[in-house]
Design a protein around this motif. Structure first.
Motif, PDB file in Angstrom:
ATOM      1  N   PRO A 181     -28.845 -28.644  92.542  1.00  0.00           N
ATOM      2  CA  PRO A 181     -30.022 -29.040  93.323  1.00  0.00           C
ATOM      3  C   PRO A 181     -30.616 -27.831  94.045  1.00  0.00           C
ATOM      4  CG  PRO A 181     -28.242 -30.621  93.636  1.00  0.00           C
ATOM      5  CD  PRO A 181     -27.658 -29.471  92.860  1.00  0.00           C
ATOM      6  N   GLY A 182     -31.924 -27.742  94.012  1.00  0.00           N
ATOM      7  CA  GLY A 182     -32.617 -26.614  94.622  1.00  0.00           C
ATOM      8  C   GLY A 182     -32.953 -25.514  93.641  1.00  0.00           C
ATOM      9  N   ASP A 183     -32.358 -25.541  92.441  1.00  0.00           N
ATOM     10  CA  ASP A 183     -32.661 -24.531  91.433  1.00  0.00           C
ATOM     11  C   ASP A 183     -34.098 -24.686  90.935  1.00  0.00           C
ATOM     12  OD1 ASP A 183     -30.138 -23.488  91.582  1.00  0.00           O
ATOM     13  OD2 ASP A 183     -29.491 -24.128  89.593  1.00  0.00           O
ATOM     14  N   THR A 184     -34.661 -23.556  90.523  1.00  0.00           N
ATOM     15  CA  THR A 184     -35.951 -23.547  89.838  1.00  0.00           C
ATOM     16  C   THR A 184     -35.755 -22.939  88.458  1.00  0.00           C
ATOM     17  OG1 THR A 184     -37.229 -23.354  91.888  1.00  0.00           O
ATOM     18  CG2 THR A 184     -38.323 -22.684  89.855  1.00  0.00           C
ATOM     19  N   ILE A 185     -36.176 -23.648  87.428  1.00  0.00           N
ATOM     20  CA  ILE A 185     -36.018 -23.203  86.045  1.00  0.00           C
ATOM     21  C   ILE A 185     -37.405 -22.879  85.498  1.00  0.00           C
ATOM     22  CG2 ILE A 185     -35.254 -23.848  83.732  1.00  0.00           C
ATOM     23  CD1 ILE A 185     -33.355 -25.873  85.120  1.00  0.00           C
ATOM     24  N   ILE A 186     -37.543 -21.681  84.939  1.00  0.00           N
ATOM     25  CA  ILE A 186     -38.813 -21.260  84.337  1.00  0.00           C
ATOM     26  C   ILE A 186     -38.574 -20.925  82.876  1.00  0.00           C
ATOM     27  CG2 ILE A 186     -40.759 -19.673  84.431  1.00  0.00           C
ATOM     28  CD1 ILE A 186     -40.552 -21.309  86.936  1.00  0.00           C
ATOM     29  N   VAL A 187     -39.288 -21.609  81.986  1.00  0.00           N
ATOM     30  CA  VAL A 187     -39.219 -21.310  80.553  1.00  0.00           C
ATOM     31  C   VAL A 187     -40.382 -20.383  80.213  1.00  0.00           C
ATOM     32  CG1 VAL A 187     -39.246 -22.241  78.219  1.00  0.00           C
ATOM     33  CG2 VAL A 187     -38.135 -23.527  80.054  1.00  0.00           C
ATOM     34  N   ASP A 188     -40.047 -19.229  79.665  1.00  0.00           N
ATOM     35  CA  ASP A 188     -41.070 -18.234  79.356  1.00  0.00           C
ATOM     36  C   ASP A 188     -41.961 -18.723  78.218  1.00  0.00           C
ATOM     37  OD1 ASP A 188     -42.421 -15.786  79.536  1.00  0.00           O
ATOM     38  OD2 ASP A 188     -41.215 -14.922  77.935  1.00  0.00           O
ATOM     39  N   GLY A 189     -43.237 -18.362  78.284  1.00  0.00           N
ATOM     40  CA  GLY A 189     -44.159 -18.641  77.198  1.00  0.00           C
ATOM     41  C   GLY A 189     -44.403 -17.378  76.392  1.00  0.00           C
ATOM     42  N   SER A 190     -44.400 -17.501  75.089  1.00  0.00           N
ATOM     43  CA  SER A 190     -44.570 -16.355  74.203  1.00  0.00           C
ATOM     44  C   SER A 190     -46.045 -16.134  73.901  1.00  0.00           C
ATOM     45  CB  SER A 190     -43.809 -16.582  72.893  1.00  0.00           C
ATOM     46  OG  SER A 190     -44.149 -15.592  71.945  1.00  0.00           O
ATOM     47  N   SER A 191     -46.550 -14.957  74.258  1.00  0.00           N
ATOM     48  CA  SER A 191     -47.946 -14.642  73.941  1.00  0.00           C
ATOM     49  C   SER A 191     -48.151 -14.531  72.443  1.00  0.00           C
ATOM     50  CB  SER A 191     -48.354 -13.331  74.632  1.00  0.00           C
ATOM     51  OG  SER A 191     -47.516 -12.265  74.228  1.00  0.00           O
ATOM     52  N   LEU A 192     -47.114 -14.094  71.723  1.00  0.00           N
ATOM     53  CA  LEU A 192     -47.223 -14.014  70.267  1.00  0.00           C
ATOM     54  C   LEU A 192     -47.344 -15.401  69.646  1.00  0.00           C
ATOM     55  CD1 LEU A 192     -44.629 -11.208  69.437  1.00  0.00           C
ATOM     56  CD2 LEU A 192     -47.108 -11.057  69.404  1.00  0.00           C
ATOM     57  N   LYS A 193     -46.566 -16.344  70.156  1.00  0.00           N
ATOM     58  CA  LYS A 193     -46.666 -17.712  69.640  1.00  0.00           C
ATOM     59  C   LYS A 193     -48.034 -18.307  69.925  1.00  0.00           C
ATOM     60  CE  LYS A 193     -41.963 -19.500  69.337  1.00  0.00           C
ATOM     61  NZ  LYS A 193     -41.073 -20.599  69.778  1.00  0.00           N
ATOM     62  N   ALA A 207     -43.368 -21.942  73.734  1.00  0.00           N
ATOM     63  CA  ALA A 207     -42.239 -21.462  74.543  1.00  0.00           C
ATOM     64  C   ALA A 207     -41.457 -20.383  73.807  1.00  0.00           C
ATOM     65  CB  ALA A 207     -41.318 -22.624  74.883  1.00  0.00           C
ATOM     66  N   ASN A 208     -40.851 -19.514  74.597  1.00  0.00           N
ATOM     67  CA  ASN A 208     -39.857 -18.590  74.075  1.00  0.00           C
ATOM     68  C   ASN A 208     -38.502 -19.028  74.618  1.00  0.00           C
ATOM     69  OD1 ASN A 208     -38.160 -16.569  73.277  1.00  0.00           O
ATOM     70  ND2 ASN A 208     -39.317 -14.887  74.188  1.00  0.00           N
ATOM     71  N   PRO A 209     -37.740 -19.839  73.870  1.00  0.00           N
ATOM     72  CA  PRO A 209     -36.494 -20.386  74.391  1.00  0.00           C
ATOM     73  C   PRO A 209     -35.401 -19.344  74.590  1.00  0.00           C
ATOM     74  CG  PRO A 209     -36.744 -20.936  72.073  1.00  0.00           C
ATOM     75  CD  PRO A 209     -38.025 -20.303  72.502  1.00  0.00           C
ATOM     76  N   ARG A 210     -35.640 -18.142  74.152  1.00  0.00           N
ATOM     77  CA  ARG A 210     -34.652 -17.076  74.393  1.00  0.00           C
ATOM     78  C   ARG A 210     -34.828 -16.414  75.752  1.00  0.00           C
ATOM     79  NH1 ARG A 210     -31.442 -15.889  70.226  1.00  0.00           N
ATOM     80  NH2 ARG A 210     -32.036 -16.548  68.120  1.00  0.00           N
ATOM     81  N   ALA A 264     -34.221 -31.043  78.914  1.00  0.00           N
ATOM     82  CA  ALA A 264     -34.484 -32.350  78.315  1.00  0.00           C
ATOM     83  C   ALA A 264     -35.222 -33.268  79.292  1.00  0.00           C
ATOM     84  CB  ALA A 264     -33.176 -32.995  77.858  1.00  0.00           C
ATOM     85  N   LEU A 265     -34.932 -33.158  80.598  1.00  0.00           N
ATOM     86  CA  LEU A 265     -35.645 -33.964  81.590  1.00  0.00           C
ATOM     87  C   LEU A 265     -37.146 -33.692  81.543  1.00  0.00           C
ATOM     88  CD1 LEU A 265     -33.318 -33.664  84.726  1.00  0.00           C
ATOM     89  CD2 LEU A 265     -33.611 -35.659  83.258  1.00  0.00           C
ATOM     90  N   ALA A 266     -37.513 -32.443  81.247  1.00  0.00           N
ATOM     91  CA  ALA A 266     -38.917 -32.046  81.158  1.00  0.00           C
ATOM     92  C   ALA A 266     -39.467 -32.253  79.757  1.00  0.00           C
ATOM     93  CB  ALA A 266     -39.089 -30.595  81.595  1.00  0.00           C
ATOM     94  N   ARG A 267     -38.780 -33.044  78.955  1.00  0.00           N
ATOM     95  CA  ARG A 267     -39.186 -33.411  77.593  1.00  0.00           C
ATOM     96  C   ARG A 267     -39.161 -32.241  76.625  1.00  0.00           C
ATOM     97  NH1 ARG A 267     -38.298 -37.177  80.239  1.00  0.00           N
ATOM     98  NH2 ARG A 267     -39.496 -39.101  80.469  1.00  0.00           N
ATOM     99  N   GLY A 268     -38.353 -31.240  76.942  1.00  0.00           N
ATOM    100  CA  GLY A 268     -38.158 -30.122  76.027  1.00  0.00           C
ATOM    101  C   GLY A 268     -39.202 -29.033  76.173  1.00  0.00           C
ATOM    102  N   THR A 269     -39.002 -27.958  75.439  1.00  0.00           N
ATOM    103  CA  THR A 269     -39.938 -26.839  75.467  1.00  0.00           C
ATOM    104  C   THR A 269     -41.188 -27.175  74.666  1.00  0.00           C
ATOM    105  OG1 THR A 269     -38.795 -25.841  73.569  1.00  0.00           O
ATOM    106  CG2 THR A 269     -38.108 -25.131  75.753  1.00  0.00           C
ATOM    107  N   ASP A 270     -42.293 -26.520  75.013  1.00  0.00           N
ATOM    108  CA  ASP A 270     -43.531 -26.767  74.278  1.00  0.00           C
ATOM    109  C   ASP A 270     -43.661 -25.815  73.096  1.00  0.00           C
ATOM    110  OD1 ASP A 270     -44.470 -24.332  75.254  1.00  0.00           O
ATOM    111  OD2 ASP A 270     -45.680 -25.237  76.833  1.00  0.00           O
ATOM    112  N   GLU A 271     -44.810 -25.892  72.410  1.00  0.00           N
ATOM    113  CA  GLU A 271     -44.958 -25.170  71.138  1.00  0.00           C
ATOM    114  C   GLU A 271     -45.129 -23.674  71.302  1.00  0.00           C
ATOM    115  OE1 GLU A 271     -49.044 -26.730  72.345  1.00  0.00           O
ATOM    116  OE2 GLU A 271     -46.963 -27.415  72.343  1.00  0.00           O
TER     117      GLU A 271
END
Length: 232
Positions: free
Chosen positions: A201-213, A164-167, A155-162
């Protein structure tokens, strides 16, 4: 619109819809449901030299020789300044502890003390931040001065983009001296089927992007839907 062209466009539209149906899935090389993915290592104390630049929320220890009323620990606020008696607010971000000591000494020397001897040391680092990257609307680093969960961090990053693969959301952190990662299913977490994991603190979060999307999005943008439905 010719009939054959309309049929081709309908086929493309159907392909886009079928891609949407299978775009968000689990998978990848990072394991889900890791049992050894706990809290990260505690920060280690190390010598701070002029290569370290102070950041918001750092705490520094200022010692002014023969001035105990001025010698205290000071926190750098979100605006990048610390506030000291006599001299007020001092810009403290992006400089080393040595440079900050010189600035404080200069300010004190202007009106209050003659040639003061000022020493500044880093008391508590900084950068209590999480890094959020990948398919989110506003990638970047965000303060982690309060306990956070994965959902709150996204939510701090304003949510996933169009696209994204949230799974497939990965968290990277250092545990036992090793860089480790675990995957999480944001959809299941939002539905209450899985716990919302803590983020440190110190964590890195990566949200995967779906090539199909992305392919689906490109197809829909290229398809003149308005003219297609008018023609039909």
């Amino acid at each position: 619109m010719p009939k054959n062209k309309a049929i081709r466009q309908l086929a493309v539209f159907g392909l886009a819809l079928s891609l949407a149906a299978c775009a968000a899935t689990r998978g990848g090389d990072i394991a889900y449901d890791r049992k050894d993915f706990g809290a990260p290592d505690a920060p280690t104390v190390s010598a701070v030299d002029d290569t370290y630049k102070l950041a918001p929320l750092d705490t520094v220890s200022v010692v002014v020789f023969q001035a105990p009323d001025l010698s205290h620990d000071y926190a750098i606020d979100q605006s990048g300044r610390l506030t000291m008696p006599l001299i007020g607010r001092v810009d403290a971000v992006g400089v080393s502890t040595t440079e900050l000591g010189r600035t404080i000494a200069t300010r004190l020397n202007e009106r209050y003390l003659r040639d003061p001897n000022v020493t500044v040391a880093l008391k508590d680092s900084a950068s209590r931040v999480v890094t959020i990257d990948g398919s989110v609307k506003q990638p970047g680093t965000y303060p982690a001065i309060r306990p956070l969960t994965l959902v709150q961090s996204i939510a701090l990053a304003r949510g996933t983009d169009e696209v994204a693969n949230p799974r497939r959301v990965a968290i990277f952190r250092t545990i036992g001296g090793k860089r480790m990662a675990a995957a999480f299913d944001l959809v299941s977490i939002r539905r209450g089927k899985q716990d919302d994991p803590p983020v440190y603190p110190g964590d890195t979060i990566i949200v995967d992007g779906s090539s199909l999307k992305k392919t689906q999005k490109d197809l829909l943008q290229a398809l003149p839907l308005a003219s297609l439905f008018v023609a039909l």
